[in-house]
Design a protein around this motif. Structure first.
Motif, PDB file in Angstrom:
ATOM      1  N   PRO A 382      39.888  -3.018 -68.067  1.00  6.04           N
ATOM      2  CA  PRO A 382      40.842  -2.617 -67.441  1.00  6.04           C
ATOM      3  C   PRO A 382      41.973  -3.597 -67.202  1.00  6.04           C
ATOM      4  O   PRO A 382      43.244  -3.490 -67.404  1.00  6.04           O
ATOM      5  N   ALA A 383      41.505  -4.901 -67.272  1.00  3.41           N
ATOM      6  CA  ALA A 383      42.772  -5.894 -67.065  1.00  3.41           C
ATOM      7  C   ALA A 383      43.382  -6.041 -68.567  1.00  3.41           C
ATOM      8  O   ALA A 383      44.644  -6.482 -68.338  1.00  3.41           O
ATOM      9  N   LEU A 384      42.902  -5.575 -69.438  1.00  7.79           N
ATOM     10  CA  LEU A 384      43.810  -5.906 -70.788  1.00  7.79           C
ATOM     11  C   LEU A 384      44.953  -4.832 -71.060  1.00  7.79           C
ATOM     12  O   LEU A 384      45.405  -4.889 -71.733  1.00  7.79           O
ATOM     13  N   VAL A 385      44.769  -3.737 -69.978  1.00  3.94           N
ATOM     14  CA  VAL A 385      45.872  -2.540 -69.954  1.00  3.94           C
ATOM     15  C   VAL A 385      46.487  -2.622 -68.637  1.00  3.94           C
ATOM     16  O   VAL A 385      47.325  -1.583 -68.565  1.00  3.94           O
ATOM     17  N   ALA A 386      46.216  -3.560 -68.061  1.00  3.18           N
ATOM     18  CA  ALA A 386      46.781  -3.334 -66.502  1.00  3.18           C
ATOM     19  C   ALA A 386      48.385  -3.640 -66.631  1.00  3.18           C
ATOM     20  O   ALA A 386      49.019  -3.345 -65.947  1.00  3.18           O
ATOM     21  N   ASP A 387      49.031  -4.180 -67.916  1.00  4.13           N
ATOM     22  CA  ASP A 387      50.435  -4.396 -68.073  1.00  4.13           C
ATOM     23  C   ASP A 387      51.137  -3.235 -68.620  1.00  4.13           C
ATOM     24  O   ASP A 387      52.376  -3.568 -68.985  1.00  4.13           O
ATOM     25  N   LEU A 388      50.478  -2.358 -69.129  1.00  2.00           N
ATOM     26  CA  LEU A 388      51.010  -1.365 -69.790  1.00  2.00           C
ATOM     27  C   LEU A 388      52.108  -0.435 -68.818  1.00  2.00           C
ATOM     28  O   LEU A 388      51.985  -0.314 -67.493  1.00  2.00           O
ATOM     29  N   ASP A 389      52.975  -0.020 -69.503  1.00  2.00           N
ATOM     30  CA  ASP A 389      54.409   0.566 -68.535  1.00  2.00           C
ATOM     31  C   ASP A 389      53.700   1.722 -67.968  1.00  2.00           C
ATOM     32  O   ASP A 389      53.317   2.813 -68.520  1.00  2.00           O
ATOM     33  N   PRO A 390      53.782   1.845 -66.750  1.00  3.17           N
ATOM     34  CA  PRO A 390      53.340   3.099 -65.873  1.00  3.17           C
ATOM     35  C   PRO A 390      53.962   4.343 -66.304  1.00  3.17           C
ATOM     36  O   PRO A 390      53.344   5.428 -66.334  1.00  3.17           O
TER      37      PRO A 390
END
Length: 410
Positions: A382-390
Motif C-alpha cells: 500500500p505504501a507504493l500507492v499512498a501518493d496517488l491523487d485522492p
C-alpha cells in the motif's frame, strides 16, 4: 497390482488464466493436499511447468506416485487466434457448387487473421438440400485436384464444409476419405458436421479455425505430457478441459482443439457448482483482463444459443453463454486531458505483479485503485500507492463499479 491401481486416484489439475496459472492436487477423497498460484508466462508452458513443479514439491516424490490423473485447462488455442500466431496453413474446401457462390469463404474475416493462416479456399460440386436430397453429385475428381494443390503448396490442414452437413454428412465423410487417400491417413482434416450446427457460414468459420489450431493443440498436449514426465509422472491419464464443463482425452483434443476455447470461465463455473453444491446459479469470474459472468444450469454451464465471435469471426460451435466485461485486476487506469478517468478495457494481464504500482511497477491498474482504497488487504504494498491523487482514486473506483454493473438476463 489391483491395490496399487486403487491407490493411484489422486488428481493433478492445472488451469491457465490470463494473469495466473493455478495448480492443485486432490486425493481420492477429494481433499486438497497441495495448491499454488504461479504467474502465467508469455510462453504459457513456462507457468504450467512452474506450477506443476511447486505442487509436486509440496507433497514429495513418494506421494506423487499416487497421482493417476492429470487435467489441464489452457488458453493456448484462444491465444493463438487472438495473437494471430502459430496457426496452421489451411485449405478451406467448400462442398456446395453450384449453390454456394453468392458469398465467398471468409468474406467477413479480419485480413490479418486470414494472412496469419495463409488460407486458400476451394469450391467443388456437391452438398445437400435441407431435406437431405443432393444439390449435385459429389465430384471426387475435383477433390483429388484440391489434394494435389494441398500437397504441392504445403498446406498443413484441410477444413471441409458441405451444405446442410448436419442433416447429411455423407459428402463430407467421402471428401475426407478421398483427401486422406491422396494425402495420408494422418493428414489433419476437419469436418464441419463434427464442429458446428446449422448456419453454413458460421459452421464453415468454426471448422477453419479448428483446422488452424491442430499444431497448437498437438504441441500443447505433447508439452504437457513431457512436463509430467519430467516430474516422474509417466503413467497417468491425461485430459484437457473443454468448454462444456467436461474433460476430453489428449487424442480428442488434438482432433477438436477449438473445444478448448473458453474452458477457463467454464472451469470456474463448474468449480463454483462443486464448492457450493449449487446446481443453478449465476457465477462471476474475475480475472486479470476480463470479468466473465455465466449461468449454472443443472450443474453445468448454460450453452449459448446464438452465434459467438472468436477473434472477430462469427461461429456457431458449442460455447458457454457468457457476458464478458473488460474489467480485471490488470485493467489500465488513465486520466484524460479533459479530466475524465477511464478503466480498461486493455490490461497488463499476466504482468500485473510486475507492472502494477503496488508491486513496484510503473503502470496504474485497477488493482492499484482498490489497494489505495484499502479494499485489498495483503495485495502488493500500500505504501507504493499512498501518493496517488485522492481525486483520481475516487474517480476510478466508481468507474470500475459502473463497469461491473452490467445488464444480465438469465
Amino acid at each position: 497390482m489391483a491395490d496399487q491401481e486403487q491407490k493411484r486416484i489422486w488428481r493433478l489439475g492445472i488451469d491457465v488464466g490470463g494473469t495466473n496459472t493455478d495448480a492443485v492436487i486432490i486425493d481420492g477423497d477429494l481433499n486438497l493436499v497441495a495448491a499454488t498460484k504461479s504467474p502465467t508466462t508469455e510462453d504459457v508452458m513456462g507457468g504450467i511447468v512452474a506450477a506443476m513443479h511447486e505442487v509436486i514439491t509440496q507433497i514429495g516424490a513418494e506421494a506423487a506416485k499416487n497421482i493417476g490423473f492429470a487435467m489441464l485447462g489452457t488458453t493456448h488455442c484462444t491465444n493463438a487466434i487472438v495473437e494471430r500466431k502459430r496457426l496452421n496453413k489451411v485449405a478451406a474446401l467448400r462442398v456446395g457448387a453450384p449453390a454456394t457462390t453468392a458469398i465467398s469463404c471468409m468474406a467477413d474475416w479480419p485480413d490479418e487473421l486470414k494472412d496469419a493462416m495463409r488460407v486458400r479456399d476451394f469450391l467443388v460440386h456437391g452438398g445437400n438440400e435441407f431435406d437431405g436430397r443432393e444439390i449435385s453429385a459429389l465430384s471426387e475428381d475435383e477433390i483429388r485436384e484440391v489434394a494435389r494443390v494441398v500437397r504441392d503448396e504445403g498446406f498443413e490442414s484441410v477444413a471441409v464444409t458441405s451444405v446442410f452437413s448436419p442433416v447429411s454428412d455423407a459428402h463430407e465423410k467421402r471428401a475426407a476419405a478421398v483427401l486422406r487417400d491422396e494425402l495420408g491417413e494422418d493428414f489433419p482434416v476437419t469436418l464441419s458436421s463434427e464442429i458446428g450446427s446449422l448456419g453454413f457460414l458460421e459452421r464453415e468459420n468454426a471448422s477453419i479455425l479448428n483446422a488452424a489450431l491442430y499444431d497448437v493443440a498437438r504441441t500443447t498436449a505433447d508439452s504437457f505430457e513431457a512436463s509430467l514426465a519430467s516430474e516422474g509422472l509417466t503413467d497417468v491419464a491425461v485430459y484437457l478441459g473443454q468448454n462444456d464443463g467436461t474433460l476430453m482425452s489428449v487424442d480428442y483434443a488434438k482432433r477438436y482443439p477449438i473445444f478448448t476455447i473458453a474452458c477457463g470461465p467454464t472451469n470456474s463455473i463448474r468449480g463454483a457448482s462443486f464448492l457450493t453444491r449449487e446446481l443453478d446459479a449465476v457465477v462471476v469470474d474475475i480475472g486479470g483482463t476480463t470479468t466473465d459472468v455465466g449461468v449454472l444450469a443443472h450443474g453445468f454451464p448454460r450453452e449459448s444459443m446464438v452465434a459467438v465471435e472468436i477473434g472477430d469471426v462469427r461461429t456457431n460451435f458449442r460455447m458457454p453463454d457468457l457476458v464478458s466485461v473488460g474489467l480485471g485486476g490488470g485493467s489500465l487506469v488513465r486520466q484524460l486531458d479533459d479530466g475524465r478517468v477511464t478503466v480498461g478495457p486493455d490490461s497488463v494481464g499476466y504482468l500485473v505483479t510486475k507492472k502494477a504500482l503496488c508491486f513496484g511497477g510503473d503502470t496504474l491498474t485497477a488493482t492499484d485503485i482498490v489497494v489505495a482504497k484499502g479494499l485489498a488487504e495483503g495485495v502488493g504494498d500500500p505504501a507504493l500507492v499512498a501518493d496517488l491523487d485522492p481525486a483520481l482514486v475516487d474517480a476510478a473506483y466508481p468507474r470500475s463499479r459502473a463497469l461491473s454493473k452490467m445488464r444480465w438476463t438469465p
